[in-house]
Write a protein that holds these residues in place. Structure first.
Motif, PDB file in Angstrom:
ATOM      1  N   ALA A  43     -16.545  11.244 -65.072  1.00 37.96           N
ATOM      2  CA  ALA A  43     -16.434   9.910 -64.475  1.00 37.96           C
ATOM      3  C   ALA A  43     -17.759   9.169 -64.551  1.00 37.96           C
ATOM      4  N   LYS A  44     -17.664   7.839 -64.582  1.00 42.06           N
ATOM      5  CA  LYS A  44     -18.870   7.015 -64.638  1.00 42.06           C
ATOM      6  C   LYS A  44     -18.844   5.900 -63.597  1.00 42.06           C
ATOM      7  N   THR A  45     -17.731   5.718 -62.911  1.00 41.99           N
ATOM      8  CA  THR A  45     -17.606   4.655 -61.912  1.00 41.99           C
ATOM      9  C   THR A  45     -17.570   5.245 -60.512  1.00 41.99           C
ATOM     10  N   THR A  46     -18.593   4.959 -59.728  1.00 40.15           N
ATOM     11  CA  THR A  46     -18.570   5.273 -58.300  1.00 40.15           C
ATOM     12  C   THR A  46     -18.154   3.988 -57.612  1.00 40.15           C
ATOM     13  N   ASN A  47     -16.941   3.954 -57.095  1.00 36.35           N
ATOM     14  CA  ASN A  47     -16.380   2.670 -56.668  1.00 36.35           C
ATOM     15  C   ASN A  47     -16.889   2.226 -55.295  1.00 36.35           C
ATOM     16  N   VAL A  48     -16.458   1.053 -54.905  1.00 32.65           N
ATOM     17  CA  VAL A  48     -16.916   0.434 -53.660  1.00 32.65           C
ATOM     18  C   VAL A  48     -16.688   1.349 -52.466  1.00 32.65           C
ATOM     19  N   GLU A 107     -20.838  -1.997 -49.572  1.00 32.22           N
ATOM     20  CA  GLU A 107     -21.556  -1.472 -50.732  1.00 32.22           C
ATOM     21  C   GLU A 107     -20.835  -1.852 -52.015  1.00 32.22           C
ATOM     22  N   HIS A 108     -21.589  -2.336 -52.978  1.00 29.44           N
ATOM     23  CA  HIS A 108     -21.018  -2.597 -54.295  1.00 29.44           C
ATOM     24  C   HIS A 108     -20.786  -1.284 -55.029  1.00 29.44           C
ATOM     25  N   ALA A 109     -19.988  -1.320 -56.081  1.00 35.28           N
ATOM     26  CA  ALA A 109     -19.751  -0.139 -56.898  1.00 35.28           C
ATOM     27  C   ALA A 109     -20.968   0.120 -57.790  1.00 35.28           C
ATOM     28  N   GLN A 110     -20.923   1.212 -58.538  1.00 37.77           N
ATOM     29  CA  GLN A 110     -22.070   1.557 -59.386  1.00 37.77           C
ATOM     30  C   GLN A 110     -21.592   2.315 -60.624  1.00 37.77           C
ATOM     31  N   TRP A 111     -22.094   1.886 -61.766  1.00 34.01           N
ATOM     32  CA  TRP A 111     -21.828   2.581 -63.028  1.00 34.01           C
ATOM     33  C   TRP A 111     -22.905   3.648 -63.199  1.00 34.01           C
ATOM     34  N   ILE A 112     -22.523   4.900 -63.056  1.00 31.15           N
ATOM     35  CA  ILE A 112     -23.490   5.996 -63.095  1.00 31.15           C
ATOM     36  C   ILE A 112     -22.749   7.260 -63.516  1.00 31.15           C
ATOM     37  N   PRO A 113     -23.339   8.094 -64.379  1.00 28.79           N
ATOM     38  CA  PRO A 113     -22.638   9.314 -64.802  1.00 28.79           C
ATOM     39  C   PRO A 113     -22.324  10.213 -63.613  1.00 28.79           C
ATOM     40  N   GLN A 114     -21.202  10.892 -63.704  1.00 32.98           N
ATOM     41  CA  GLN A 114     -20.796  11.776 -62.612  1.00 32.98           C
ATOM     42  C   GLN A 114     -21.859  12.820 -62.304  1.00 32.98           C
ATOM     43  N   TYR A 115     -22.540  13.337 -63.337  1.00 38.09           N
ATOM     44  CA  TYR A 115     -23.526  14.377 -63.075  1.00 38.09           C
ATOM     45  C   TYR A 115     -24.699  13.852 -62.252  1.00 38.09           C
ATOM     46  N   ALA A 116     -25.013  12.563 -62.375  1.00 37.61           N
ATOM     47  CA  ALA A 116     -26.075  11.985 -61.553  1.00 37.61           C
ATOM     48  C   ALA A 116     -25.622  11.868 -60.097  1.00 37.61           C
ATOM     49  N   LEU A 117     -24.376  11.461 -59.892  1.00 38.85           N
ATOM     50  CA  LEU A 117     -23.832  11.415 -58.537  1.00 38.85           C
ATOM     51  C   LEU A 117     -23.809  12.809 -57.927  1.00 38.85           C
ATOM     52  N   GLU A 118     -23.362  13.794 -58.690  1.00 38.09           N
ATOM     53  CA  GLU A 118     -23.293  15.153 -58.176  1.00 38.09           C
ATOM     54  C   GLU A 118     -24.660  15.646 -57.732  1.00 38.09           C
TER      55      GLU A 118
END
Length: 545
Positions: A43-48, A107-118
């Motif tokens: 995933a790449k979208t961390t939503n609102v 909070e706005h959403a964010q385009w970020i790779p899932q591994y960065a969120l993890e």
């Protein structure tokens, strides 16, 4: 080993559950078979809504800083014949990633790779007292007894096994869930909607080699290799996703550079970092629970990724289940709380899966028309026609606030309805509503803070200027008597009164409205017993406004 909750899987759902439990003071152990988080670039979208949970946990800013492309990178979606070809359509601020305040969300959403969120989730979870992460370990068996779950875990580094006793066990172990198999739950639905690839590659100069400007995704609509391509990380790292490949077509890593050149029309030295085949399906478990064992995330639902719902939905599962398990373990929540988990989440899953499947039905493969790449007036006319169709059909995928924030827990045993009619579903447009079961409407306060920032870890009683102070004291007293954590918030914002349309609103720990009314009910104990899962309301009229 003993812990209150054993979590199998340290993906986004498992880590989110550990954080939710940990911040409620519950001990938990997370078991993960890999040696670290963040292997797969999924995933790449961390939503609102997910970022609102991160704000509640105090780590939204950490994720913002982890953005590899920069938080101001435009979240535009471009449709073109090829990366080097003709523009067909453009969607600006897809998924609502643009920074800045919006009255509808905190909070706005964010385009970020899932591994960065993890990695952000892991770092935070590891700092919470009582939360332990055990990598290179795998669940091999479990059994349930009176008041406990006994799990056998293998240490993959040494080959030794150990036993973990817990009061609850949660399977956050993905599509091939061992926990799901152990409790006899089965996935039902449609397998194999399409076969696709996810290729990650390095391509210095690719961002400057095309005419379409910065965007997070470029949908390529052509007859040779339709699919999606876009930047993913620093170091000129991109992803390439050919979609709905014909039966028998394989894209091994050595073939990927040629496929990228064909799809984009750009000849550069592409360095392939990974290449994985994946199948889009629509599957949902027939049960999310067996006594003290639960399923969250991909372990109980799978659907196409178009719309960016999957990972975010798993995190929402973890939040819903997490506060309920915490309440039960702390003694102020009852058995009906745990019954409500599947009752609340399954309809949301079905709704989101409908949206994801509808998005999957309109891929680049389906948008191609012969002559789309032709030069001259005929080609221009066809491209305008196709572009208009894309603008109308795909907005449902990229402007989804109605889905992300508008879901409601309509048929929950811990929600007390007020008799008002449910608003019609609208996938695109989110209209805030304080009707019980809905997400509490958001308001920015005069001091610049979000109303959500003032909600408590337990329940919050939101009161208007017309509220009776004596009634508020009664609410506090009766909540204390039954041990229910209750914070009273009295915002100095008329906008809150307008949105909530009631003098009182009772907000759950997950920021959903449990009840609202213009007067507190005579039997507050009955209301509190219902929303904490310790007893069903016998007469809704007695707790209605």
């Amino acid at each position: 080993m003993r812990t209150q909750v054993l979590i199998i899987g340290a993906g986004p759902a498992g880590l989110a559950l550990a954080i939710e439990l940990g911040q409620h003071g519950i001990n938990c152990l997370v078991v993960e078979r890999n040696d670290r988080v963040g292997y797969a670039p999924r995933a790449k979208t961390t939503n609102v809504r997910t970022r609102e949970h991160l704000r509640r946990w105090g780590i939204a800013e950490d994720l913002r800083k982890a953005s590899p492309l920069g938080i101001d990178y435009p979240s535009d979606i471009v449709f073109a014949t090829r990366l080097s070809g003709h523009l067909l359509a453009r969607f600006e601020n897809a998924f609502y990633c643009a920074p800045g305040k919006n009255k509808l969300y905190s909070e706005h959403a964010q385009w970020i790779p899932q591994y960065a969120l993890e990695e952000v989730l892991r770092a935070h979870a590891s700092q919470i007292p009582g939360v332990d992460l055990q990598f290179q370990s795998q669940l091999t068996a479990l059994e349930q007894g009176e008041g406990r779950v006994r799990a056998q875990v293998c240490d993959l580094a040494t080959g030794s096994t150990f036993v973990v006793e817990s009061e609850y066990l949660v399977g956050a172990d993905g599509a091939r869930s061992t926990v799901r198999d152990a409790i006899g739950a089965e996935l039902h639905g449609v397998h194999g909607l399409s076969r696709n690839y996810n290729i990650v590659f390095r391509a210095p100069g690719l961002a400057q080699a095309h005419p379409h400007g910065r965007a997070i995704m470029y949908w390529q609509v052509n007859a040779d290799m339709p699919g999606v391509i876009g930047p993913m990380d620093k170091g000129d790292t991109w992803f390439f996703m050919p979609t709905a490949l014909a039966e028998g077509v394989k894209l091994r890593a050595e073939h990927a550079p040629s496929a990228i050149r064909t799809a984009t029309g750009i000849d550069l030295p592409f360095e392939v970092l990974s290449s994985d085949e994946w199948t889009a399906s629509r599957l949902i478990a027939d049960s999310y629970r067996d006594r003290r064992v639960f399923l969250v995330g991909d372990a109980c639902h799978l659907h196409p990724p178009f719309g960016g719902y999957g990972m975010n939905m798993g995190i929402a599962d973890a939040v819903d289940l997490g506060w309920k398990i915490a309440a039960v373990l702390q003694g102020w929540g009852g058995a009906v709380l745990l019954e409500s988990y599947e009752r609340e989440r399954r309809p949301v899953h079905e709704y989101v899966m409908d949206e994801a499947e509808a998005n999957h039905a309109i891929l680049g493969n389906h948008l191609w028309k012969a002559g789309l790449e032709a030069a001259g007036a005929a080609g221009d006319s066809l491209r305008r026609e196709v572009g208009a169709g894309i603008a109308a059909a795909k907005v449902r995928e990229f402007k989804t606030l109605g889905v992300v924030l508008g879901y409601r827990y309509e048929d929950s045993p811990i929600i007390v309805g007020d008799g008002t009619e449910a608003p019609a579903r609208d996938a695109l447009n989110y209209v805030p509503s304080a009707r019980p079961g809905a997400l509490a409407p958001h308001v920015w306060l005069d001091d610049g803070s979000s109303l959500y920032d003032h909600f408590g870890q337990g329940f919050t009683l939101l009161v208007s200027a017309q509220a009776d102070p004596a009634e508020i004291q009664r609410a506090r007293r009766e909540a204390d008597e039954i041990g229910m954590p209750l914070k009273v918030v009295w915002p100095e914002a008329s906008a809150a009164d307008d949105l909530y349309q009631a003098r009182y609103a009772l907000i759950r720990p997950d920021q959903h409205v449990a009840w609202r009314g213009n007067a507190l009910p005579e039997s507050l104990v009955q209301l509190f017993a219902c929303v904490t899962g310790r007893g069903r309301v016998r007469s809704r009229e007695r707790v209605r406004a």
